[in-house]
Design an enzyme around this catalytic site. Sequence first.
Site, PDB file in Angstrom:
ATOM      1  N   ASP A  29      -2.914  39.496   5.363  1.00 42.49           N
ATOM      2  CA  ASP A  29      -1.983  38.550   4.104  1.00 42.49           C
ATOM      3  C   ASP A  29      -0.558  38.314   4.432  1.00 42.49           C
ATOM      4  OD1 ASP A  29      -1.730  38.247   1.211  1.00 42.49           O
ATOM      5  OD2 ASP A  29      -3.614  39.072   1.161  1.00 42.49           O
TER       6      ASP A  29
ATOM      7  N   HIS B  66       1.832  38.389  -2.758  1.00 42.15           N
ATOM      8  CA  HIS B  66       0.375  38.176  -2.523  1.00 42.15           C
ATOM      9  C   HIS B  66      -0.175  39.421  -1.948  1.00 42.15           C
ATOM     10  CE1 HIS B  66      -3.733  36.661  -1.069  1.00 42.15           C
ATOM     11  NE2 HIS B  66      -3.584  35.740  -2.250  1.00 42.15           N
TER      12      HIS B  66
ATOM     13  N   SER C 264      -8.776  35.581  -4.528  1.00 40.21           N
ATOM     14  CA  SER C 264      -7.725  36.527  -3.661  1.00 40.21           C
ATOM     15  C   SER C 264      -7.739  37.683  -4.168  1.00 40.21           C
ATOM     16  CB  SER C 264      -6.532  35.922  -3.745  1.00 40.21           C
ATOM     17  OG  SER C 264      -6.365  34.999  -2.646  1.00 40.21           O
TER      18      SER C 264
END
Length: 731
Positions: A144, A208, A526
Site C-alpha cells: 500500500d 490510505h 480499498s
Amino acid sequence: MDRHLFPLLYSFLLLMLAMKALRGHAETAKLNQRPYIVYMGEKPRELVGLPLLVHSELLQKAIGFSNHEASNRLIYSYTKSFHGFAAMLSDQEARKLSGMEELVSVFPSKQRKLHTTRSWDFMGFPLSAPRAPFESDVIVGMIDTGIWPESKSFDDAGFGLPPSRWKGICQSNHNFTCNNKIIGARYYHLQGNISEMDIASPRDSEGHGTHTSSIAAGNLVTNVSLAGIAGGTARGGVPSARIAIYKVCWSDGCSDIDLLAAFEDAIQDGVDIISISIGGYANNYFKDPIAIGSFHAMKKNILTSSSAGNDGPNKFTVENYAPWLLTVAASTIDRKIVAPTKLGNGEEFQGKAVNIDGLDGEMHPLILGKNAPNNSAGDNAKYSRYCYEGTLDGELVKGKVVLCDGLTDGSGPLLAGAVGAIMDIDWVNDDSFEFLLPVSVLESQNIIQVRNYANNTSNPTASIYKSEAVFDATAPYVVSFSSRGPNPLTPNILKPDLTAPGVDILAAWSPLSNPKVPYNMISGTSMACPHTTGVAANVKSFNPTWSPAAIKSALITTAYVMSSTRNVEAELAYGAGHINPLAALSPGLIYDAHEIDYIKMLCSEGYITTILRLVTGDQSSCASTNNGTVLDLNYPTFALQTKYGKYFSTSFRRTVTNVGVSNSTYYAIVNAPSSLKINVKPNVLSFEALSEKKSFSVKLEGDAYETIISGVLIWSDGIHNVRSPIIVYTS
Ligand SMILES: *[C@@H]1O[C@H](CO)[C@@H](O)[C@H](O)[C@H]1NC(C)=O
Ligand SMILES: *[C@@H]1O[C@H](CO)[C@@H](O)[C@H](O)[C@H]1NC(C)=O
Ligand SMILES: *[C@@H]1O[C@H](CO)[C@@H](O)[C@H](O)[C@H]1NC(C)=O
Ligand SMILES: *[C@@H]1O[C@H](CO)[C@@H](O)[C@H](O)[C@H]1NC(C)=O
Ligand SMILES: *[C@@H]1O[C@H](CO)[C@@H](O)[C@H](O)[C@H]1NC(C)=O
Ligand SMILES: *[C@@H]1O[C@H](CO)[C@@H](O)[C@H](O)[C@H]1NC(C)=O
Ligand SMILES: *[C@@H]1O[C@H](CO)[C@@H](O)[C@H](O)[C@H]1NC(C)=O
Ligand SMILES: *[C@@H]1O[C@H](CO)[C@@H](O)[C@H](O)[C@H]1NC(C)=O
C-alpha cells in the site's frame, strides 16, 4: 589546399554528422524507452552468476546490447520468490526479447491506482468473538502507501517478540521505527526520482495505507471518531496479529516494477496473508504483476486478498480476477453519514458529505453558481454553474452558500469566499465524500426544490450542518462505485468473490495528509479488501495449514445471502454475498485447490506447456495433466456464460473436503427459477473422517431468456450450510 585534405576533412565532417545523428538517435531511443518487466517464472534453483550479470547477458544475447548498455538498462532483478527482471527498453527491443524461449512474458510496467469502527459489529463479529490463541503469530502483509507507525492503532503494548520465522527487515529512513506490532517495513521506488510530495521511507504521507492496515489488523482503540461523528471503538479484524508494510504507492501511483518487488519480499519474509487494495487490467494472467505475485504467494500457501476496483456499476469492470486471488466488492453498513441542509423556508434535506464542521445552524444567503460568474475569467465564466475553480465571482459569493450543478472538491466556492456549498449529483448517491468546506450533496429532485426556492424568493437563505451518523435499514447492498463482473478474462469463474464493508469507513489516518484527523472516514473497495483480509487472517489463525483456496472457500460458502432487488447485477455485484466472519470459522466442507489445479485450468485456457513449465519450475505438461476445462477448477462458485435465447446444458465437476465433523452426511439442496434445471450427482455425500474428499457433478440445463439466472447449491448436514451461488448469464 591539399587535395587529399578535402576528402579527409569531408569524411571527418561526415563522421561528425553521423555521430551527431547517432547521438540524436540514441537520445530519441532513450525517449522511446520505458520500464518493462520480463517475467521468467519460478525462481531459479541456482543462478550461475550474479542475477544482474545473468540478466545483462540475456539482454546482450537477445537484443545485441554491449555489456555496458545492458547493465545501464537494467533496473532490478527478481530472484527471491520468482524469476525475472525490469529494464528500460524500447517497444522494438521488448519485441526482440519476447521471442526468447526462457521467458514467460515481457510487458510494459504500468502505473496503477489505489482503489470502520462500526463495521465489524455490523458484520456479526463482536469484540467477544472467539480468538485463536496463536493470533499473534499471524503476519499480515500490506502492499500500500506505507503506514503511520505512531498511530494508536499500531501501538505494541502487550505484544511479544515477532514470530521467530520472520525474516523481514525495517527500513528506518526518515525517523521510521518498527515495533512488535509493525514488525517489518520496506519501501520501493525502483525507477525515477521520488517527488518532493513523498517521503523516502515506509512512512505514509497519503493516509490510505494507514487506513487499510488498521482495518485489517489495527489494535483496539476506544473512543475514536471523526470530530465526534460516528464515534466508537476502532479495531482491525485480527487486532493481535502483526503487520508488515510494503510501500509501493506514491503520489504518482504504484508501478508494476515496485509491486512485483514487494510481492517477492513479502513471500520471502514470511507473511501469512497479503492484502492489496490496488488494481489494474491485463489480458493475460502472466502480464499482470498482481496475478504473478499472488500466484507465487499461493504456491507458498499465502492467500492474497484484493479489491475488485471502483469502476462500477458498469459490467466487466472488475479487476484482480485471477482465480487464485480473493476479489472483494464494497457494500454499505447500517450506519450512513449524512450532511443535512436547511433552507430559509424551513425545508430540510438529508444530503451526503463528511462535514467535520457545519455552519452552526446560522442561515446564510443562498446564491446559484450560475448567477455568480467571474467576469474576469473570460470564457470560463460560463462554467460558474458548476462552481469550477476560478469561475465564481468573489464579491457575489463571499459569505454565502452557493448552489453548484455538479460535484467538485469545493475549491471553487472556497477560493471565492463561500461559507458552504450545495452540490448536485446525477448518479446514485450512496457514499459520502469529504470536501474543502461544509457541503451537502443532494440528489437531483432535491436540487430542483432548492433551485426553485432560490429563484422565487427575494432573499433566499440556507444552512449546512455538521455530518451525523444515522441508521440505514437498507444495508447492506453493493455500492454503485464497486466494480462488477463478469470476469473479463475467464468468463466461467465468478468475480467478485464476495462483498465486505467499504462505505464511510472510519480508520487510522496519516497526520501528514490531515493533521486534524487521526481517524478518517473514506470509502472504496480499498476498504472492503482489508476487512476480508482480517477475516481470512482470523480463519488462518485457527487453521494454520489451510491452503489459500481453502480459506477462500470458507469465506465464500458461508457468506450472508444478499438480494438482487437493489443490486440488479446480482452475483456479478456481490459474488457469493456478504462476508460472515464467525460462520467462516466453521465451513463444514471446503473446495480446496492447489497449483496443479490452476495449471490445469490455464492449460484449458490456452496457456502453453513451455510457459507453464517455467511458471511451475517442474516438468508438468498440459498434455498429461489436462483433460478438464475451466468448469472443473474446484472453485466454490459456479458461473456459466451462454448466448441469449439459446439452450444450454453444461456439467461442472467439484470435490469437497470434510473439515467439520468426522462422521457426517450432507444432502444437496438446490434452488433456482424454472428456467434453470440443476442436477447434482450424487446428491448425498457421506463422510467418515476429517480431510476425507468426495466428488460430485453439477449439471445446468435450460434456455437463456434472461440476462442473469441465479440459482444456488447448498450442501447441508443440518448444522453446516455450504452454500455456492450458481449464475448463468448471457453476453
Ligand atoms: C521522530 O518521530 C518522533 C515521533 O513522531 C518525534 O517525536 C521526533 O521528534 C522525530 N524526530 C525527528 C528527527 O524527526
Ligand atoms: C533525478 O534526479 C537527478 C539528480 O537530482 C537528476 O539529475 C535527474 O534528472 C532526475 N531524473 C528525473 C527523471 O527527474
Ligand atoms: C472521548 O473523546 C472525546 C473527544 O476526543 C473526549 O471529550 C471524551 O472525554 C472521551 N471519552 C472518554 C470516555 O474517554
Ligand atoms: C476570477 O478570475 C480571475 C482571472 O482568471 C482570477 O484571477 C480570480 O482568482 C478569479 N476569482 C475567483 C474568486 O476565483
Ligand atoms: C418557482 O420558480 C420556478 C422556476 O424556477 C417555477 O417553475 C415555479 O413554478 C415557481 N414556484 C413557485 C411556488 O413560485
Ligand atoms: C426564475 O423565475 C422566473 C419567473 O418566476 C423565470 O422567468 C426565470 O427563468 C427563473 N429563473 C431560473 C434560473 O429558473
Ligand atoms: C486424458 O486424456 C488422455 C488423452 O487425451 C487420455 O489418454 C486419458 O485417459 C484422459 N484422462 C482422463 C482422466 O480422462
Ligand atoms: C464413524 O463411523 C464409523 C463407521 O460408521 C465408526 O466406526 C466410527 O467409530 C465413527 N466415528 C465417530 C467419531 O463417531
